[in-house]
Design an enzyme around this catalytic site. Structure first.
Site, PDB file in Angstrom:
ATOM      1  N   ILE A  99       0.866  -1.182   0.000  1.00 56.24           N
ATOM      2  CA  ILE A  99       0.000   0.000   0.000  1.00 56.24           C
ATOM      3  C   ILE A  99       0.907   1.239   0.000  1.00 56.24           C
ATOM      4  CG2 ILE A  99      -1.739   1.294   1.347  1.00 56.24           C
ATOM      5  CD1 ILE A  99      -2.888  -1.255   0.218  1.00 56.24           C
ATOM      6  N   HIS A 115      -2.184 -12.030   8.492  1.00 58.61           N
ATOM      7  CA  HIS A 115      -0.944 -12.720   8.136  1.00 58.61           C
ATOM      8  C   HIS A 115      -0.981 -14.130   8.727  1.00 58.61           C
ATOM      9  CE1 HIS A 115       3.228 -12.904   6.858  1.00 58.61           C
ATOM     10  NE2 HIS A 115       3.476 -13.524   7.998  1.00 58.61           N
TER      11      HIS A 115
HETATM   12  C1  GRF Z   1      -3.947 -15.642   3.689  1.00 59.84           C
HETATM   13  O1  GRF Z   1      -3.196 -16.727   4.155  1.00 59.84           O
HETATM   14  C2  GRF Z   1      -3.546 -14.382   4.400  1.00 59.84           C
HETATM   15  O2  GRF Z   1      -3.115 -14.610   5.711  1.00 59.84           O
HETATM   16  C3  GRF Z   1      -2.414 -13.866   3.569  1.00 59.84           C
HETATM   17  O3  GRF Z   1      -2.759 -14.196   2.246  1.00 59.84           O
HETATM   18  C4  GRF Z   1      -3.634 -15.311   2.241  1.00 59.84           C
HETATM   19  C5  GRF Z   1      -4.855 -14.896   1.470  1.00 59.84           C
HETATM   20  O4  GRF Z   1      -5.729 -15.955   1.281  1.00 59.84           O
HETATM   21  N1  GRF Z   1      -2.197 -12.464   3.781  1.00 59.84           N
HETATM   22  P1  GRF Z   1      -7.159 -15.707   0.648  1.00 59.84           P
HETATM   23  O5  GRF Z   1      -6.963 -15.052  -0.696  1.00 59.84           O
HETATM   24  O6  GRF Z   1      -7.928 -14.848   1.599  1.00 59.84           O
HETATM   25  O7  GRF Z   1      -7.738 -17.085   0.524  1.00 59.84           O
END
Ligand code: GRF
Length: 214
Positions: A99, A115
């Protein structure tokens, strides 16, 4: 809780399958979260997140090198879209671009990210997707999990608002661990968005604290 006039305008940023976005949207549709997803922004025109947004009638905005070849327009274009929908909360859900600093500054304490590790462990540049889970297993961590944090100018570095831990099994593959962490993500992220939309995130000494609802 039913949606009322004070519902919070949310913009979701997503690049991948969009399962976290879906988990939040589901709770909004069920009337559990007092928010409205006004827009989904993505750099990936083929993402599951965009497909889902379209199927649900949620407006989308796609930016990529083809549309904005000079790079400079990235900040301006995103910023304009956020203004148009009067965005109040930015929810990063698997968004693979940084961002812009200007937006981080403008939306201080109003951008959250999820995360797939127990931050500050296994966060920062390079720790994304399966890399995170591979590293957790390689270092024989006993626990892993999901973290939601406010976004600052550095990757995965802003104040943590909520975490959910799970045990790492001795014979876990990165994929198995990722799948169990994702289950936690889908519970944790909607809870944090809900708390935000109910003004239940308080700040004490620069640390966000979720207070229980009545
Ligand atoms: C998730 O594991 C999240 O923690 C990380 O990226 C992944 C996204 O997964 N930041 P999704 O697209 O929501 O299935």
């Amino acid at each position: 809780m039913s949606l009322n006039n004070n519902s919070v305008n949310i913009v979701v940023f997503a690049s991948g399958s969009g399962s976290n976005f879906k988990s939040i949207h589901k709770k909004i549709k069920e009337g559990e979260i007092n928010g409205k997803i006004k827009l989904v922004i993505s750099n990936n025109p083929k993402s599951g997140a965009l497909k889902y947004a379209i199927s649900e009638g949620i407006p989308i905005f796609v930016h990529n090198q083809v549309r904005f070849p000079d790079g400079i327009k990235y900040y301006e274009s995103i910023s304009n879209e956020l203004t148009k929908v009067n965005a109040k909360l930015l929810v990063l859900a698997g968004y693979m671009k940084k961002i812009p600093d200007e937006i981080v500054a403008h939306f201080e304490r109003r951008i959250i990210n999820i995360h797939p590790s127990l931050l500050p462990k296994f966060g920062g540049k390079g720790f994304f997707g399966m890399n995170v889970h591979r590293a957790v297993i390689q270092l024989k961590e006993k626990e892993s999990g999901a973290s939601v944090h406010f976004v600052n100018q550095n990757y995965d570095d802003g104040p943590i608002v909520a975490q959910s831990a799970i045990a790492v099994k001795d014979d876990d593959s990165p994929e198995e661990l990722a799948a169990r962490v994702l289950v936690e993500e889908h519970k944790l992220y909607p809870e944090v968005v809900k708390a935000y939309c109910e003004n239940r995130i308080l700040w004490e000494n620069n640390k966000p604290i979720i207070v229980k609802g009545s």
